[in-house]
Design a protein around this motif. Structure first.
Motif, PDB file in Angstrom:
ATOM      1  N   ARG A  66       0.891  -1.111  -0.121  1.00 28.72           N
ATOM      2  CA  ARG A  66       0.032  -0.061   0.059  1.00 28.72           C
ATOM      3  C   ARG A  66       1.009   1.062   0.102  1.00 28.72           C
ATOM      4  NH1 ARG A  66      -5.498   0.532   2.388  1.00 28.72           N
ATOM      5  NH2 ARG A  66      -5.418  -1.410   2.928  1.00 28.72           N
ATOM      6  N   LEU A  67       0.481   2.178  -0.616  1.00 28.82           N
ATOM      7  CA  LEU A  67       1.032   3.546  -0.660  1.00 28.82           C
ATOM      8  C   LEU A  67       0.311   4.338  -0.113  1.00 28.82           C
ATOM      9  CD1 LEU A  67       2.895   4.456  -3.997  1.00 28.82           C
ATOM     10  CD2 LEU A  67       2.825   5.982  -2.223  1.00 28.82           C
ATOM     11  N   LEU A  68       0.574   5.222   0.956  1.00 29.82           N
ATOM     12  CA  LEU A  68      -0.405   5.774   1.655  1.00 29.82           C
ATOM     13  C   LEU A  68       0.110   7.074   1.917  1.00 29.82           C
ATOM     14  CD1 LEU A  68      -2.708   5.186   3.707  1.00 29.82           C
ATOM     15  CD2 LEU A  68      -1.000   5.076   5.511  1.00 29.82           C
ATOM     16  N   ASN A  69      -0.806   8.327   1.889  1.00 28.73           N
ATOM     17  CA  ASN A  69      -0.521   9.505   2.312  1.00 28.73           C
ATOM     18  C   ASN A  69      -0.836   9.579   3.902  1.00 28.73           C
ATOM     19  OD1 ASN A  69      -0.402  12.326   3.111  1.00 28.73           O
ATOM     20  ND2 ASN A  69      -1.230  12.874   1.127  1.00 28.73           N
ATOM     21  N   PRO A  70       0.171   9.708   4.787  1.00 29.55           N
ATOM     22  CA  PRO A  70      -0.072   9.648   6.161  1.00 29.55           C
ATOM     23  C   PRO A  70      -1.068  10.851   6.595  1.00 29.55           C
ATOM     24  CG  PRO A  70       2.291   9.945   6.056  1.00 29.55           C
ATOM     25  CD  PRO A  70       1.879   9.907   4.369  1.00 29.55           C
ATOM     26  N   VAL A  71      -0.624  12.078   6.081  1.00 31.15           N
ATOM     27  CA  VAL A  71      -1.411  13.292   6.830  1.00 31.15           C
ATOM     28  C   VAL A  71      -2.818  13.229   6.315  1.00 31.15           C
ATOM     29  CG1 VAL A  71      -1.396  15.754   6.777  1.00 31.15           C
ATOM     30  CG2 VAL A  71       0.704  14.436   6.006  1.00 31.15           C
ATOM     31  N   SER A  72      -3.389  12.562   5.202  1.00 35.20           N
ATOM     32  CA  SER A  72      -4.706  12.677   4.744  1.00 35.20           C
ATOM     33  C   SER A  72      -5.347  11.320   5.161  1.00 35.20           C
ATOM     34  CB  SER A  72      -5.070  13.029   3.416  1.00 35.20           C
ATOM     35  OG  SER A  72      -4.340  11.971   2.626  1.00 35.20           O
ATOM     36  N   GLY A  73      -4.214  10.323   5.252  1.00 35.58           N
ATOM     37  CA  GLY A  73      -4.756   8.924   5.401  1.00 35.58           C
ATOM     38  C   GLY A  73      -5.517   8.116   4.047  1.00 35.58           C
ATOM     39  N   ASN A  74      -5.060   8.849   2.816  1.00 39.30           N
ATOM     40  CA  ASN A  74      -5.562   8.300   1.804  1.00 39.30           C
ATOM     41  C   ASN A  74      -4.716   7.521   1.135  1.00 39.30           C
ATOM     42  OD1 ASN A  74      -7.665   9.974   1.967  1.00 39.30           O
ATOM     43  ND2 ASN A  74      -6.835  11.566   0.881  1.00 39.30           N
ATOM     44  N   THR A  75      -5.108   6.176   0.694  1.00 34.36           N
ATOM     45  CA  THR A  75      -4.388   5.426   0.028  1.00 34.36           C
ATOM     46  C   THR A  75      -4.218   5.672  -1.521  1.00 34.36           C
ATOM     47  OG1 THR A  75      -5.115   3.405   1.393  1.00 34.36           O
ATOM     48  CG2 THR A  75      -4.218   2.830  -0.872  1.00 34.36           C
ATOM     49  N   LEU A  76      -2.939   5.942  -1.905  1.00 31.98           N
ATOM     50  CA  LEU A  76      -2.858   6.543  -3.063  1.00 31.98           C
ATOM     51  C   LEU A  76      -2.679   5.295  -4.274  1.00 31.98           C
ATOM     52  CD1 LEU A  76      -0.163   8.800  -2.162  1.00 31.98           C
ATOM     53  CD2 LEU A  76      -2.259   9.349  -2.585  1.00 31.98           C
ATOM     54  N   HIS A  77      -2.120   4.097  -3.702  1.00 30.47           N
ATOM     55  CA  HIS A  77      -1.984   3.005  -4.686  1.00 30.47           C
ATOM     56  C   HIS A  77      -2.093   1.607  -3.904  1.00 30.47           C
ATOM     57  CE1 HIS A  77      -0.770   1.200  -8.688  1.00 30.47           C
ATOM     58  NE2 HIS A  77      -0.005   0.468  -7.880  1.00 30.47           N
ATOM     59  N   LEU A  78      -2.585   0.579  -4.329  1.00 29.35           N
ATOM     60  CA  LEU A  78      -2.960  -0.542  -3.754  1.00 29.35           C
ATOM     61  C   LEU A  78      -2.398  -1.783  -4.522  1.00 29.35           C
ATOM     62  CD1 LEU A  78      -3.703  -1.543  -0.750  1.00 29.35           C
ATOM     63  CD2 LEU A  78      -5.807  -2.217  -1.935  1.00 29.35           C
ATOM     64  N   VAL A  79      -1.578  -2.687  -4.155  1.00 31.09           N
ATOM     65  CA  VAL A  79      -1.104  -3.650  -5.107  1.00 31.09           C
ATOM     66  C   VAL A  79      -1.522  -5.114  -3.967  1.00 31.09           C
ATOM     67  CG1 VAL A  79       0.720  -5.014  -5.989  1.00 31.09           C
ATOM     68  CG2 VAL A  79       0.704  -2.475  -6.033  1.00 31.09           C
ATOM     69  N   SER A  80      -2.545  -5.900  -4.584  1.00 26.32           N
ATOM     70  CA  SER A  80      -2.941  -7.134  -3.829  1.00 26.32           C
ATOM     71  C   SER A  80      -2.010  -8.293  -4.714  1.00 26.32           C
ATOM     72  CB  SER A  80      -4.437  -7.374  -4.201  1.00 26.32           C
ATOM     73  OG  SER A  80      -5.102  -6.448  -3.510  1.00 26.32           O
TER      74      SER A  80
END
Length: 1172
Positions: A821-835
């Motif tokens: 998971r690529l996460l923006n820690p300030v907003s808590g949004n996931t920018l990219h997810l690889v399953s």
């Protein structure tokens, strides 16, 4: 090197929870143990808030915890079984807010051992005896009684040993006032031990054994024993005597059974299962914890399965014979280690993995349409009942309160009560630049106009004065509103305005422009009278503060005034020398705000009749440059002494007095808000996790007895501060699986993290499994039911039970699910997810640049293992996934997957290539077109590589159980050579490089060690190609020929998962931060001077002898659990200085040639230099 250990945030995982009337009042409290800490919690019955009354570090491991009450007593005592080889009985003393050790009986060696009691505790429900048992062989019974002074007495131990016997659980059976009886789940392994074929081990049955304590003969008899059909995991005692049928419920795999002595037939009932469960249907189901609730007329049990479903269990009786067990699905909450049902209607759930919760029991689940299962219902052997899990219905989660917009930007806010003895506030007054708004507090907050306040002017202060009148101070005068709405006004003389004011319950001081002070005091009729003289100050007044009027007195003695000439003056308000200056203090910058508070006293408690004690007076000074000063104000002479300073932020500091848990605290606001309060006999100054506030006031209403109402830009916010003692403000982001590692790519503020869970389905497998089960449902149905079955199947596919509430389905061993998971820690949004695919587990990650691809390209390499089983450790292969990081660190693009032949558990970038630990091989890879290319390899690491870090040409490799190996890479020969290692085996979990020769490592048993290479070490070692050197120099048998030295050793007591060098506060010094598995955060800080180290070493020595740990463990031996403690001083023990008796404090301080105040200042200084 000498280090000082400090815990910043205590561990939050709960291992045991019990409830009882520990303070001897009607109110029930909860005692929880958090590993090596015991904590007393109280719940507010009206609001359902849980707050901590007392936390005590015991420097030992709590293995068992029990509450018990003597027959006919009103107060519960706490019995602790720990690793000290002693049984300890504690009493909570509410007057001093301490745990008092009443008894400590030694029975065995210290440490967690198989045959030393302490693992199991059981008390007789009537409070006459306690049994403490070991895992194997030994059980001791102590008889508890009271002497003529009604003090608790304890007998010498009576033995109930049985060799070759494992004990699984012990409970006290409720037999009324007959001889106390204890029930045990036991297994006799004597035959299995002597049988080499292993058949006896398969056929050995578990026994339920009753031990009876004969009070007349004063010894313990093994009264009765019977074999059990299933293997039980714990027992639930059933109320007996006049309250119920007595006996025990045995919880075992798939079944719950009621047994009792005598003619009672066994009653057995299957544990209901979830309908259409995705778990393996062959897998057994067990209850993991239970809570009992008993009133005069009925009793019931709540038992929780390992999936988190709670069942309500009731027993139907017929003249003291139990005829049936009834189970009813109650609700589903996260799996708990302990549950407590409180008399106030709350259920406290100490969660095994997540946040602990307090639920309100809204319904007992008697009248809903949930099916009730009974042991009398006919079932085939091996069949069970089915139920459908659902969201909470009988329980309610008890939980920023309110935010409301205002018509403009206000500049101040106050709350006032109607009368001084009211419990809750009646009005909120908000002041704007040119108007004042009055809001009344009821069910809602709304504007009122008939309060008597002047609305057309800004307000400087509004408060309750005297018994029941209100006071408004505005620039042109003072408005005194009596309870019958009569208004008295005092106008300012001439052209002067009021610039500052200070008010308490009976006194008012105002400062007019030009630095003139006017003093008013209230007479017994409730009239405000001006003092005859006025006082001219030498400069303009910047701020003022009055203390609150002490109980039983007419007035506060001191007024603090901050002037424009960078001074603070203390002025007397006593009748004899009114408005005379007493003392002054020069400041480094102009004062912005002052606040006099009384701290460190205890409040009087009506229920126990205790009187309160007076605290000391402290003057808090907020400066315009963002610094807060706290000075002791002598309550007799008015002298200022002992100043402590803290930098809070970039804006001038405003101060507000608020109430916290019955005592005064100070809210300080700069660019962030801080709360300064006295808690557990020391000062705390902690930042609030809230956006910056501008003005605040204490707030008390029914929903929120201790809140704060505050202004932030144009909103009015009501907030409650529950967690006193918490240091970090935290923001949580919910993830899909358990996060294992994360990394912050250079030049980016995003996180890349890998999440992996064992025994779990990926989403696609889960959907396939659901589809397959739905098809089976339709096929199994007959012709007539086909349509109904199809509808049910469709409903089943569409139903979504969130894993966070209902638990993830258990897929079985070797089943893994992972995501990157690529996460923006300030907003808590996931920018990219690889399953990743099913059964592929992500284990390691690294960000690196490859020499072959230029400076600008960043790559992420993730190591995964396929079909891994943990014990014995096998896998069908591993992969290195290489991703290119694109779009400024917001996207991942897969380049290729490189197969490797073992588990890639560690990765690290190294000189434009990547180091990979594949099983026990250390390799260097470079980037190729189709896959990563292997360039170099070392096969000398003994077991499996778990961590790699680099410094210069040196590589530090952590082995899973053989500590750290120092490796040198020789570029010319392209060789990796181990040139040094450690002398002890260590199971490394985390490491951190301190400098070129020093590394600190932590192991899974909770030890922190600092290793340093000696000055004469040589990393230019050659491997000897001719073989003429001595055999042990070659580095095969005894590891490397050179060894690292141990600089420091310290046992934390919890598994450490990360180590980091970091600066925690602006302008602070560097410290080593560690975090643990149970949620604790601590720091190790270096001493900067010999005299400091000398002082703390002596303080620690005196504390060990004067204030030994509560549960009887020796502090020195606890901190040396695995390796002798070396060069680390335990700050947690030193900080218990302030919780000792004042006489002991004085004697210890005298030994150190200081005063107690100087000792506590030293303790506070070292804490604030590095952290909060």
């Amino acid at each position: 090197m000498f280090l000082y250990n400090l815990t910043l945030q205590r561990s939050s995982g709960v291992t045991h929870a019990i409830h009882g009337n520990f303070s001897g009042t009607k109110q029930q409290e909860i005692v929880v143990s958090r590993g090596k800490i015991i904590e007393l919690l109280r719940t507010e019955p009206n609001t359902g808030k849980v707050y901590t009354l007392l936390t005590h570090e015991i420097f030992g491991v709590v293995r068992a915890l029990m509450a018990f009450k003597l027959t006919g007593g009103t107060k519960d005592y706490i019995i602790i079984g720990s690793d000290s080889g002693r049984i300890v009985i504690l009493e909570y003393l509410p007057a001093k807010n301490v745990f008092d050790k009443i008894h400590q009986e030694t029975f065995g060696k210290s440490g967690c051992r198989r045959i030393v009691p302490g693992q199991h505790l059981a008390v007789d429900p009537k409070g006459r005896a306690v049994m403490i048992g070991a895992i194997e062989k030994q059980k001791l019974v102590y008889i508890l009684n009271r002497d003529a002074q009604a003090r608790l007495t304890i007998s010498s131990p009576l033995e109930a040993h049985k060799s070759n016997t494992f004990c699984y659980h012990i409970v006290g059976v409720d037999v009324g006032f007959e001889n106390p009886m204890f029930a045990c789940l036991e297994v006799d392994y004597e035959e299995s031990d002597s049988d080499p074929t292993g058949e006896a081990a398969q056929t050995t049955q578990q026994m339920l054994t009753y031990y009876e304590l004969d009070l007349g003969l004063n010894h313990v008899v093994r009264k009765y024993s019977e074999p059990l059909e299933e293997h039980g995991n714990f027992l639930i005692p059933v109320p007996g005597g006049s309250d119920g049928p007595s006996g025990v419920l045995i919880c075992s795999e798939n079944y719950i059974t009621y047994k009792n002595l005598g003619d009672q037939p066994d009653i057995r009932m299957p544990i209901p299962r979830r309908r259409n469960d995705l778990d393996d249907p062959e897998r057994g189901l067990i209850f993991v914890c239970s809570a009992a609730h008993k009133t005069k007329s009925m009793f019931f049990f709540l038992a929780q399965t390992e999936q988190g479903d709670i069942f309500k269990i009731t027993l139907e009786t017929d003249e003291d014979m139990v005829t049936e067990i009834r189970l009813k699905y109650f609700d589903t909450v996260p799996v708990a280690t302990s549950m407590c049902v409180l008399k106030t209607g709350f259920l406290f759930v100490a969660s095994e993995f997540g946040n602990h919760n307090l639920y309100q029991i809204a319904h007992l689940g008697d009248d809903d349409d949930e099916p009730e299962f009974s042991s009398t219902m006919p079932l085939e052997e091996g069949d069970t009942f089915f139920f459908a899990p659902r969201p909470l219905k009988n329980l309610m989660v008890v939980d920023e309160m309110a935010v409301s917009e205002l018509p403009g930007n206000p500049n101040a806010v106050w709350t006032v009560k109607r009368a001084s003895d009211d419990e809750f506030d009646a009005y909120i007054i908000v002041s704007f630049v040119n108007a004042t708004l009055v809001l009344s507090i009821g069910e809602t907050v709304e504007e009122v106009t008939d309060s008597g306040f002047l609305g057309t002017t800004p307000t400087l202060s509004s408060s309750l004065i005297g018994e029941d009148s209100l006071l408004q101070i505005y620039p042109d005068g003072i408005r005194h509103i009596r309870s019958d709405k009569r208004v008295n006004e005092w106008k300012t003389p001439g052209k002067k305005n009021i610039v500052k004011c200070a008010v308490n319950q009976r006194q008012v001081v105002i400062a007019l422009s030009g630095g003139e002070l006017v003093y008013f005091e209230m007479d017994p009729t409730g009239q405000l009278n001006e003092y005859t003289e006025r006082k001219e100050m030498s400069a303009d007044v910047k701020c003022m503060s009055l203390a609150t009027v002490p109980a039983g007195e007419q007035r506060a003695r001191f007024l603090a005034v901050g002037l424009d000439d960078n001074t603070v003056r203390i002025i007397s308000l006593d009748q004899s020398d009114c408005l005379q200056p007493l003392s002054m203090q020069a400041l480094p910058a102009p004062a912005e705000a002052l606040c006099i508070v009384e701290m460190g006293g205890t409040e009087a408690r009506e229920e126990s009749g205790e009187t309160g004690t007076r605290g000391g007076l402290y003057l808090n000074i907020g400066l315009q440059n963002g610094v807060l000063l706290r000075t002791v104000l002598d309550s007799v002479t008015g002298d200022l002494s002992d100043t402590r300073t803290r930098y809070l932020g970039s804006r001038p500091v405003k101060l507000f007095r608020v109430m916290m848990q019955g005592s005064q605290a100070v809210l300080a606001m700069s660019s962030r808000s801080w709360l300064s309060y006295w808690y557990q006999s020391r000062f705390h100054l902690t930042p609030l996790s809230y956006e910056s506030l501008e003005y605040a006031s204490g707030f008390a209403s029914e929903q929120c007895p201790e809140g704060i109402v505050a202004i932030s830009t144009n909103t009015l916010r009501i907030l409650a501060l529950e967690k006193l003692g918490a240091v970090f403000n935290q923001v949580s982001v919910a993830l899909k699986y358990t996060p294992r590692k994360f990394i912050i790519p250079p030049d980016s503020s995003n996180l890349i993290l890998i999440e992996t869970d064992h025994n779990t389905y990926t989403d696609t497998t889960k959907a396939q499994r659901k589809q397959q089960m739905a098809e089976e449902m339709v096929e199994a149905a007959g012709e007539e039911e086909r349509e109904l079955a199809a509808e049910m199947a469709a409903a089943f596919i569409n139903e979504d039970l969130p894993d966070t509430v209902f638990g993830a389905p258990k897929a079985g061993a070797g089943m893994w699910a992972s995501v990157i998971r690529l996460l923006n820690p300030v907003s808590g949004n996931t920018l990219h997810l690889v399953s990743l695919e099913q059964n592929e587990s992500a284990l390691s990650l690294a960000v690196c640049k490859f020499n072959s691809r230029g400076e600008d390209d960043l790559f992420l390499v993730v190591g995964t293992a396929k079909d891994m089983t943990l014990s014995p450790r096998t896998c069908s292969g591993g992969f290195l996934h290489t991703y290119q990081i694109t779009e400024n660190g917001c996207n991942l693009q897969l380049l290729h997957k490189t197969p490797v032949d073992d588990v890639p558990a560690a990765l690290c970038a190294f000189q434009g290539r990547i180091l990979v630990g594949v099983g026990k091989l250390l390799r260097i890879y470079d980037l190729g077109k189709k896959k990563l290319l292997r360039k170099c390899e070392n096969k000398m690491i003994p077991n499996i590589i778990v961590n790699i870090s680099t410094v210069g040409n040196r590589i530090l490799v952590s082995d899973i159980q053989e500590s750290i190996h120092f490796v040198r890479y020789k570029r010319a020969e392209n060789k990796l050579i181990i040139f040094a290692d450690d002398t002890y085996p260590r199971w490394i979990t985390a490491s951190c490089i301190l400098d070129y020769n020093t590394v600190v490592c932590a192991d899974k048993f909770g030890n922190i060690t600092v290793l340093r290479l000696p000055a004469n070490i040589n990393d230019e070692v050659d491997e000897d190609p001719t073989g003429s050197k001595a055999l042990w120099d070659r580095g095969l048998l005894n590891g490397a020929s050179q060894k690292a030295d141990i600089i420091c050793n310290f046992h934390i007591g919890e598994t450490i998962l990360s180590l980091q060098k970091s600066i925690l506060i602006p302008g602070g010094s560097e410290s080593l931060v560690y975090t643990t598995l149970s949620g604790a955060v601590g720091i190790l800080v270096p001493f900067t001077s010999h005299e400091d180290h000398d002082f703390f070493q002596h303080l620690e020595m005196h504390m060990r002898s004067e204030y030994p740990p509560l549960c009887g463990r020796d502090h020195l031996s606890f901190r040396s659990y695995y390796f002798p403690i070396k060069s680390v001083i335990d700050g947690d023990l030193c900080e218990q200085f302030s919780s000792m008796d004042t006489t002991k404090q004085r004697s210890v301080a005298e030994e150190l040639e200081r005063t107690p105040a100087e000792v506590s200042k030293k303790l506070e200084d070292i804490r604030t230099r590095y952290a909060f």
